[in-house]
Design a protein around this motif. Structure first.
Motif, short mmCIF file in Angstrom:
data_model
loop_
_atom_site.label_atom_id
_atom_site.label_comp_id
_atom_site.label_asym_id
_atom_site.label_seq_id
_atom_site.Cartn_x
_atom_site.Cartn_y
_atom_site.Cartn_z
N PRO A 26 -8.67 12.24 96.91
CA PRO A 26 -8.76 10.99 97.54
C PRO A 26 -9.85 10.28 97.43
CG PRO A 26 -7.47 12.79 98.78
CD PRO A 26 -8.37 13.28 97.90
N LEU A 27 -10.83 10.64 97.68
CA LEU A 27 -11.97 9.88 97.85
C LEU A 27 -12.64 9.51 96.36
CD1 LEU A 27 -13.76 12.00 100.33
CD2 LEU A 27 -12.46 10.32 101.08
N ILE A 28 -12.33 10.20 95.43
CA ILE A 28 -12.75 9.98 93.81
C ILE A 28 -12.70 8.29 93.52
CG2 ILE A 28 -12.67 10.38 91.55
CD1 ILE A 28 -12.20 13.25 92.17
N PRO A 29 -11.77 7.77 93.57
CA PRO A 29 -11.75 6.20 93.38
C PRO A 29 -12.48 5.43 94.18
CG PRO A 29 -9.30 7.14 93.50
CD PRO A 29 -10.24 8.32 93.93
N PHE A 30 -12.61 5.73 95.34
CA PHE A 30 -13.62 4.77 96.03
C PHE A 30 -14.89 5.10 95.75
CE2 PHE A 30 -9.78 5.03 98.64
CZ PHE A 30 -9.67 3.85 98.96
N MET A 31 -15.31 6.34 95.48
CA MET A 31 -16.74 6.50 94.72
C MET A 31 -17.00 5.90 93.58
SD MET A 31 -16.49 10.82 95.78
CE MET A 31 -18.02 11.10 94.93
N ILE A 32 -16.08 5.87 92.67
CA ILE A 32 -16.39 5.42 91.39
C ILE A 32 -16.60 3.81 91.51
CG2 ILE A 32 -15.19 4.85 89.21
CD1 ILE A 32 -13.93 7.53 89.34
N PHE A 33 -15.74 3.25 92.33
CA PHE A 33 -15.88 1.77 92.65
C PHE A 33 -17.17 1.41 93.00
CE2 PHE A 33 -11.55 1.32 91.56
CZ PHE A 33 -11.22 -0.15 91.45
N MET A 34 -17.69 2.15 94.03
CA MET A 34 -19.02 2.02 94.65
C MET A 34 -20.10 2.38 93.54
SD MET A 34 -18.43 3.21 98.51
CE MET A 34 -20.07 2.24 99.09
N MET A 35 -19.74 3.25 92.84
CA MET A 35 -21.06 3.71 91.89
C MET A 35 -21.07 2.38 90.87
SD MET A 35 -20.93 7.76 91.05
CE MET A 35 -19.32 7.68 90.69
N ILE A 36 -20.04 1.80 90.30
CA ILE A 36 -20.19 0.73 89.25
C ILE A 36 -20.54 -0.43 89.98
CG2 ILE A 36 -18.59 2.00 87.66
CD1 ILE A 36 -16.32 0.32 88.67
N GLY A 37 -20.55 -0.71 91.27
CA GLY A 37 -21.40 -1.82 92.04
C GLY A 37 -20.07 -2.90 92.30
N VAL A 38 -18.81 -2.03 92.50
CA VAL A 38 -17.60 -2.96 92.91
C VAL A 38 -17.12 -2.55 94.32
CG1 VAL A 38 -15.39 -3.61 92.19
CG2 VAL A 38 -16.99 -3.26 90.38
N GLU A 39 -16.69 -3.55 95.22
CA GLU A 39 -16.55 -2.99 96.41
C GLU A 39 -15.08 -2.64 96.41
OE1 GLU A 39 -16.26 -2.59 100.56
OE2 GLU A 39 -17.99 -3.07 99.18
N PRO A 40 -14.46 -1.40 96.91
CA PRO A 40 -13.54 -0.83 96.77
C PRO A 40 -12.62 -1.76 97.59
CG PRO A 40 -15.05 0.70 97.25
CD PRO A 40 -15.78 -0.48 97.58
N ASN A 41 -11.44 -1.87 97.05
CA ASN A 41 -10.37 -2.91 97.61
C ASN A 41 -8.90 -2.32 97.37
OD1 ASN A 41 -9.63 -2.69 94.97
ND2 ASN A 41 -10.52 -4.77 94.41
N SER A 42 -7.93 -2.93 97.68
CA SER A 42 -6.39 -2.54 97.57
C SER A 42 -6.22 -1.54 96.24
CB SER A 42 -5.59 -3.26 97.59
OG SER A 42 -5.66 -4.40 96.69
N GLU A 43 -6.90 -2.11 95.22
CA GLU A 43 -6.80 -1.35 93.98
C GLU A 43 -7.25 0.05 93.94
OE1 GLU A 43 -8.05 -1.84 89.05
OE2 GLU A 43 -8.56 -3.14 90.61
N ALA A 44 -8.55 0.41 94.67
CA ALA A 44 -8.80 1.87 94.62
C ALA A 44 -7.93 2.55 95.43
CB ALA A 44 -10.26 1.67 95.36
N PHE A 45 -7.39 1.83 96.60
CA PHE A 45 -6.46 2.63 97.45
C PHE A 45 -5.18 3.22 96.61
CE2 PHE A 45 -2.80 2.64 100.50
CZ PHE A 45 -3.02 3.66 101.17
N VAL A 46 -4.64 2.26 95.45
CA VAL A 46 -3.53 2.63 94.86
C VAL A 46 -4.03 3.67 94.00
CG1 VAL A 46 -2.30 1.78 92.72
CG2 VAL A 46 -2.68 0.27 94.72
N TYR A 47 -5.09 3.45 93.19
CA TYR A 47 -5.50 4.82 92.63
C TYR A 47 -5.75 6.08 93.17
CZ TYR A 47 -6.76 1.52 88.65
OH TYR A 47 -6.90 0.78 87.59
#
Length: 227
Positions: free
Chosen positions: A152-173
Motif C-alpha cells: 500500500p505504500l509503494i504508490p506514495f513512494m513512487i510519487f515522492m521519488m519522481i518529485g510529485v506530491e502524492p494525491n488522491s491518484e496515489a491513493f487510488v493506485y
C-alpha cells in the motif's frame, strides 16, 4: 531455515490490512501525505516485529507444553503401566473394538513405547507434536508482514521519488494494488489449505476491504468533527 507458508500468509494478511488501514485513515483525515510513509514504515517494522515475537513465544510455549505432557505420559507408562494399558483399552473400546480384536490392538500399541506414548498424546490429550521451529515461524511471519504490508505504500513512494506530491491518484493506485494483494494472498492461502482459490481470494479481499473502509471512515469522521 524452513519456510512456513501458513505463518507467511498470516503475516501477509495482517501486514496488508494494518498498513492499508493506516493509509486509508490518514487520507480520510486529510493529513499530509508524508505522514502516510512515516506511520506506514513505523507500522511495518514495529508491528511486524511484534507479531513475529508473539508468534515465536506462542510456538515455543506450545512446544514446551507438548514436551511436558509427553514426559508426563512417559512417567505414567513407566510407573502406572496397567492403568495406562486400561486407558488404551477404553479408548479403542469407545471406537467400536471389542473382544479379541480389542485385546490385539491393545497388545500391538503397548508393545512399542513410542507408539504407546504417541497414541496417548493424540487420543487422550488431543495433542499432536508440531515439528515447526519457532524461529522459522516468526521469521516467516515477519517477512510476510513486511513484504505484503509494503504494497500500500509503494504508490506514495513512487510519487515522492519522481518529485510529485502524492494525491488522491496515489491513493487510488494504493487501493487497487492492495486489493490485488489481498486477492492473491487469499488465493495462495486457498491453494495451501486445498480449498477453492477463487473463493479464498474473494473472502480475503472482503475482509481486507472492510478493514480499509472502516479505517477510512474513522479518519474522515474524525477530520470532519475536528474541522
Amino acid at each position: 531455515m524452513t519456510w512456513h507458508f501458513d505463518d507467511f500468509i498470516y503475516g501477509s494478511i495482517d501486514g496488508a490490512v494494518t498498513t492499508f488501514a493506516i493509509v486509508a485513515g490518514v487520507v480520510g483525515a486529510s493529513l499530509p501525505s508524508g505522514i502516510i510513509l512515516i506511520l506506514g514504515f513505523a507500522n511495518l517494522f514495529a508491528d511486524g516485529f511484534s507479531m513475529a515475537a508473539a508468534n515465536y513465544q506462542a510456538s515455543k510455549a506450545r512446544n514446551e507444553f507438548v514436551e511436558m505432557k509427553r514426559k508426563q505420559e512417559e512417567w505414567e507408562i513407566e510407573n502406572l503401566e496397567e492403568q495406562e494399558r486400561d486407558e488404551i483399552r477404553d479408548i479403542y473400546r469407545e471406537k467400536g473394538f471389542k473382544d479379541e480384536l480389542l485385546e490385539e490392538v491393545v497388545r500391538i500399541i503397548t508393545s512399542r513405547r513410542k507408539v504407546w506414548i504417541d497414541t496417548m498424546m493424540k487420543e487422550e490429550l488431543g495433542l499432536i507434536e508440531d515439528e515447526k521451529n519457532p524461529m522459522d515461524s516468526s521469521i516467516s511471519t515477519f517477512v510476510g508482514f513486511n513484504v505484503i504490508g509494503l504494497i500500500p505504500l509503494i504508490p506514495f513512494m513512487i510519487f515522492m521519488m519522481i518529485g510529485v506530491e502524492p494525491n488522491s491518484e496515489a491513493f487510488v493506485y494504493s487501493t487497487i494494488s492492495v486489493l490485488v494483494a489481498f486477492f492473491l494472498v487469499g488465493m495462495i492461502k486457498g491453494k495451501i489449505v486445498k480449498k477453492s482459490m477463487i473463493r479464498s481470494g474473494v473472502n480475503t479481499l472482503i475482509i481486507g476491504g472492510i478493514a480499509a473502509v472502516v479505517a477510512y471512515m474513522v479518519g474522515y469522521g474524525l477530520n470532519f468533527l475536528i474541522s
